[in-house]
Scaffold this active site. Structure first.
Site, PDB file in Angstrom:
ATOM      1  N   GLU A  17      -0.464   4.147   9.840  1.00 20.90           N
ATOM      2  CA  GLU A  17      -1.928   4.180   9.622  1.00 20.90           C
ATOM      3  C   GLU A  17      -2.585   5.244  10.512  1.00 20.90           C
ATOM      4  OE1 GLU A  17      -4.021   0.477   8.909  1.00 20.90           O
ATOM      5  OE2 GLU A  17      -2.112  -0.499   8.497  1.00 20.90           O
TER       6      GLU A  17
ATOM      7  N   PHE B 148       0.877  -1.171   0.000  1.00 23.80           N
ATOM      8  CA  PHE B 148       0.000   0.000   0.000  1.00 23.80           C
ATOM      9  C   PHE B 148       0.916   1.223   0.000  1.00 23.80           C
ATOM     10  CE2 PHE B 148      -2.416   3.058   2.761  1.00 23.80           C
ATOM     11  CZ  PHE B 148      -3.635   3.080   2.110  1.00 23.80           C
TER      12      PHE B 148
ATOM     13  N   ARG C  86      -7.696   0.019  10.311  1.00 25.02           N
ATOM     14  CA  ARG C  86      -7.227   0.639  11.565  1.00 25.02           C
ATOM     15  C   ARG C  86      -7.582  -0.216  12.786  1.00 25.02           C
ATOM     16  NH1 ARG C  86      -8.079   6.853  10.260  1.00 25.02           N
ATOM     17  NH2 ARG C  86      -5.931   7.187   9.611  1.00 25.02           N
TER      18      ARG C  86
ATOM     19  N   GLY D  89      16.242  -7.550  34.568  1.00 24.31           N
ATOM     20  CA  GLY D  89      17.301  -7.514  33.546  1.00 24.31           C
ATOM     21  C   GLY D  89      16.949  -8.333  32.320  1.00 24.31           C
TER      22      GLY D  89
ATOM     23  N   ASP E 103     -10.297   2.809   7.276  1.00 19.38           N
ATOM     24  CA  ASP E 103     -11.454   2.603   8.151  1.00 19.38           C
ATOM     25  C   ASP E 103     -11.592   1.118   8.524  1.00 19.38           C
ATOM     26  OD1 ASP E 103     -13.193   4.750   8.900  1.00 19.38           O
ATOM     27  OD2 ASP E 103     -14.862   3.536   8.173  1.00 19.38           O
TER      28      ASP E 103
ATOM     29  N   GLY F  32       3.283  12.450   5.213  1.00 18.94           N
ATOM     30  CA  GLY F  32       2.940  11.215   5.916  1.00 18.94           C
ATOM     31  C   GLY F  32       1.568  11.407   6.535  1.00 18.94           C
TER      32      GLY F  32
ATOM     33  N   ILE G  66       7.248   2.248   2.649  1.00 20.24           N
ATOM     34  CA  ILE G  66       6.290   1.304   2.069  1.00 20.24           C
ATOM     35  C   ILE G  66       6.617  -0.118   2.529  1.00 20.24           C
ATOM     36  CG2 ILE G  66       5.209   0.495  -0.064  1.00 20.24           C
ATOM     37  CD1 ILE G  66       4.821   3.566   0.801  1.00 20.24           C
TER      38      ILE G  66
HETATM   39  C1  FAD Z   1       7.180   0.738  10.254  1.00 21.23           C
HETATM   40  C2  FAD Z   1       6.374   1.611   9.349  1.00 21.23           C
HETATM   41  C3  FAD Z   1       5.624   1.055   8.331  1.00 21.23           C
HETATM   42  C4  FAD Z   1       4.891   1.873   7.451  1.00 21.23           C
HETATM   43  N1  FAD Z   1       4.227   1.314   6.403  1.00 21.23           N
HETATM   44  C5  FAD Z   1       3.584   2.111   5.493  1.00 21.23           C
HETATM   45  C6  FAD Z   1       2.970   1.564   4.326  1.00 21.23           C
HETATM   46  O1  FAD Z   1       2.952   0.343   4.118  1.00 21.23           O
HETATM   47  N2  FAD Z   1       2.414   2.420   3.432  1.00 21.23           N
HETATM   48  C7  FAD Z   1       2.400   3.770   3.604  1.00 21.23           C
HETATM   49  O2  FAD Z   1       1.878   4.474   2.764  1.00 21.23           O
HETATM   50  N3  FAD Z   1       2.979   4.324   4.720  1.00 21.23           N
HETATM   51  C8  FAD Z   1       3.567   3.531   5.655  1.00 21.23           C
HETATM   52  N4  FAD Z   1       4.175   4.077   6.764  1.00 21.23           N
HETATM   53  C9  FAD Z   1       4.193   5.517   6.904  1.00 21.23           C
HETATM   54  C10 FAD Z   1       3.330   6.024   8.046  1.00 21.23           C
HETATM   55  O3  FAD Z   1       1.975   5.939   7.709  1.00 21.23           O
HETATM   56  C11 FAD Z   1       3.811   7.454   8.359  1.00 21.23           C
HETATM   57  O4  FAD Z   1       5.091   7.337   8.952  1.00 21.23           O
HETATM   58  C12 FAD Z   1       2.846   8.164   9.294  1.00 21.23           C
HETATM   59  O5  FAD Z   1       1.652   8.476   8.639  1.00 21.23           O
HETATM   60  C13 FAD Z   1       3.467   9.447   9.849  1.00 21.23           C
HETATM   61  O6  FAD Z   1       3.974  10.236   8.809  1.00 21.23           O
HETATM   62  P1  FAD Z   1       5.457  10.832   8.896  1.00 21.23           P
HETATM   63  O7  FAD Z   1       6.413   9.738   9.214  1.00 21.23           O
HETATM   64  O8  FAD Z   1       5.682  11.605   7.654  1.00 21.23           O
HETATM   65  O9  FAD Z   1       5.426  11.783  10.162  1.00 21.23           O
HETATM   66  P2  FAD Z   1       4.801  13.250  10.207  1.00 21.23           P
HETATM   67  O10 FAD Z   1       3.617  13.342   9.309  1.00 21.23           O
HETATM   68  O11 FAD Z   1       5.903  14.211  10.023  1.00 21.23           O
HETATM   69  O12 FAD Z   1       4.271  13.298  11.696  1.00 21.23           O
HETATM   70  C14 FAD Z   1       5.183  13.290  12.795  1.00 21.23           C
HETATM   71  C15 FAD Z   1       4.416  13.389  14.079  1.00 21.23           C
HETATM   72  O13 FAD Z   1       3.711  14.619  14.126  1.00 21.23           O
HETATM   73  C16 FAD Z   1       2.554  14.461  14.940  1.00 21.23           C
HETATM   74  N5  FAD Z   1       1.385  14.879  14.163  1.00 21.23           N
HETATM   75  C17 FAD Z   1       1.153  14.673  12.860  1.00 21.23           C
HETATM   76  N6  FAD Z   1      -0.034  15.187  12.499  1.00 21.23           N
HETATM   77  C18 FAD Z   1      -0.576  15.741  13.594  1.00 21.23           C
HETATM   78  C19 FAD Z   1      -1.787  16.416  13.882  1.00 21.23           C
HETATM   79  N7  FAD Z   1      -2.720  16.627  12.928  1.00 21.23           N
HETATM   80  N8  FAD Z   1      -1.982  16.864  15.152  1.00 21.23           N
HETATM   81  C20 FAD Z   1      -1.074  16.652  16.102  1.00 21.23           C
HETATM   82  N9  FAD Z   1       0.092  15.997  15.909  1.00 21.23           N
HETATM   83  C21 FAD Z   1       0.340  15.546  14.691  1.00 21.23           C
HETATM   84  C22 FAD Z   1       2.478  12.976  15.309  1.00 21.23           C
HETATM   85  O14 FAD Z   1       3.043  12.778  16.591  1.00 21.23           O
HETATM   86  C23 FAD Z   1       3.349  12.325  14.263  1.00 21.23           C
HETATM   87  O15 FAD Z   1       3.872  11.087  14.694  1.00 21.23           O
HETATM   88  C24 FAD Z   1       4.890   3.265   7.656  1.00 21.23           C
HETATM   89  C25 FAD Z   1       5.629   3.816   8.712  1.00 21.23           C
HETATM   90  C26 FAD Z   1       6.360   3.016   9.558  1.00 21.23           C
HETATM   91  C27 FAD Z   1       7.146   3.651  10.676  1.00 21.23           C
END
Ligand code: FAD
Length: 382
Positions: free
Chosen positions: A364, A125, A243, A341, A240, A133, A159
């Site tokens: 997600e 996905f 999650r 430990g 939806d 993100g 991804i």
């Molecule tokens: C192990 C792993 C697997 C993943 N797998 C997939 C995948 O298969 N496909 C895919 O498309 N994506 C995937 N992701 C991406 C994931 O969905 C994003 O990392 C996530 O949506 C956060 O985006 P970002 O890393 O850009 O952080 P940012 O968008 O920069 O956000 C950083 C932090 O800001 C805070 N924040 C963000 N928005 C708000 C808000 N509106 N209000 C308050 N605080 C906020 C939160 O604490 C957030 O953690 C994966 C991520 C990880 C770590």
């Protein structure tokens, strides 16, 4: 022995109880797998889960389409996660990667589902980008119409299954409107010219993960899922459903942490008696059990509500994911504490759980984002 009493809750039907029992026996016999090479382990897990029939709930049956069984997805994730985080990951991605095809795909696109459900193809996905993100509506990747094709250009990152997937669901800007209303979804086979792995990403609980580059990737217009501009709505509909299942995986990790802690407290002697006799230890165990049961109630409420035909369960799914993942982190932290430990020893089960749970509070929709979603739903409904 893990607590099975929740299976008697009215949220379930007999087929869910049977699924939990038979999968439990399968897990005890087949898991965990050697994770030394995560790509190989994932491929093996998908193949094994598929050939033994466990991937069936991840997608609709193209032969007789019906709704996804969210309770079956949750029961499966909870059970697999309790045994092996990578097995849960392998299962979950077959669902998330094809969710848009199950819900909105054409019969031709749904032919992929025969292979993903059988464990013969791996799916992914691709929504997140380096600069979007949480802020998905701001995505930059473009899909430009050129005759009978769309040409996709840009990058996707984080991804899951990136690098080992056979098929990607990709979201890109087609520009019907600014922001969320100008995004569309596409089915892109991994071997399409111009699609490459720019970087493999390593995280604290290893699984296949990559940044992908799309260099003028040409797909036919028939690769579009739904209509032009539907992509954001499609992505949110998929989330939806899935999650609540992230919450279920967290619940599986938390249950395992609780079980290990109960065992440890009974076996370990401290100050001349089993550790379990210390009231502070009992307090921790009580808090853990409470959080586990409360998380389970929220998860299976969301899953049941969706299965009963609700068009959207945005509020319920956000509550389930937020509570289950945040509380699982606390439960596992307590388990580490109770193991002393040993809890931080590399390779110990609770050390593994401590690493496994963290990313679930980020992907997600991060926990903070779930709070925004819940608040909007609650205030909007007022
Ligand atoms: C192990 C792993 C697997 C993943 N797998 C997939 C995948 O298969 N496909 C895919 O498309 N994506 C995937 N992701 C991406 C994931 O969905 C994003 O990392 C996530 O949506 C956060 O985006 P970002 O890393 O850009 O952080 P940012 O968008 O920069 O956000 C950083 C932090 O800001 C805070 N924040 C963000 N928005 C708000 C808000 N509106 N209000 C308050 N605080 C906020 C939160 O604490 C957030 O953690 C994966 C991520 C990880 C770590």
């Amino acid at each position: 022995m893990p607590d099975r009493s929740f299976l008697n809750w009215p949220f379930f039907e007999d087929r869910h109880r049977a699924l939990a029992e038979t999968l439990e026996a399968w897990c005890a016999k087949n898991l965990p797998l050697d994770h030394h090479d995560v790509d190989a382990a994932c491929r093996e897990l998908v193949a094994k889960l598929g050939s033994d029939g466990w991937l069936t709930p991840t997608a609709i049956d193209p032969g007789k389409p019906g709704p996804l069984d969210v309770r079956a997805l949750c029961v499966t994730r909870e059970t697999l996660a309790r045994h092996d985080g990578l097995a849960d990951f392998a299962f979950a991605m077959q669902g998330l990667g094809t969710g848009a095809i199950s819900l909105f795909g054409t019969p031709d696109q749904q032919r992929w589902l025969e292979k993903t459900r059988a464990g013969e193809s791996i799916s992914a996905f691709a929504l997140s980008e380096p600069r979007s993100g949480s802020d998905v509506a701001n995505m930059e990747m473009t899909a430009v119409l050129d005759g009978d094709n769309y040409v996709l250009s840009g990058e996707k990152t984080w991804i899951s299954n990136g690098g080992i997937a056979d098929v990607y669901t990709v979201f890109a800007r087609t520009g019907e409107a600014p922001g969320a209303k100008g995004i569309s979804a596409f089915v892109v086979p991994a071997n399409t010219k111009g699609l490459g792995v720019a970087e493999r990403l390593e995280v604290i609980a290893p699984h296949p993960l990559a940044r992908l580059s799309f260099d003028n990737v040409r797909v036919p217009t028939s690769a579009m899922i739904g209509k032009p501009g539907d992509g954001f709505r499609i992505a949110m509909s998929v989330l939806d459903v899935f999650r609540s299942t992230v919450g279920a995986a967290a619940l599986g990790f938390a249950r395992r942490a609780l079980d290990e802690s109960v065992k440890r407290a009974a076996e370990r002697k401290l100050f001349g008696a089993p550790m379990a006799e210390l009231q502070m230890v009992q307090g921790h165990i009580a808090d853990m059990a409470l959080d586990v049961d409360a998380a389970a109630l929220l998860i299976y409420r969301a899953a049941w509500t969706k299965d009963m035909g609700a068009a959207r369960v945005t509020r319920e799914a956000a509550m389930a994911k937020l509570f289950a993942t945040d509380k699982a982190q606390e439960v596992i932290d307590k388990a580490v504490q109770l193991h002393g430990g040993d809890g931080v020893r590399k390779g110990h089960i609770v050390e593994r759980l401590y690493r496994e749970i963290r990313a679930l509070r980020i992907y997600e929709g991060a926990s903070d984002v779930q709070k925004v979603v819940i608040a909007r739903q609650v205030m909007g409904a007022a």
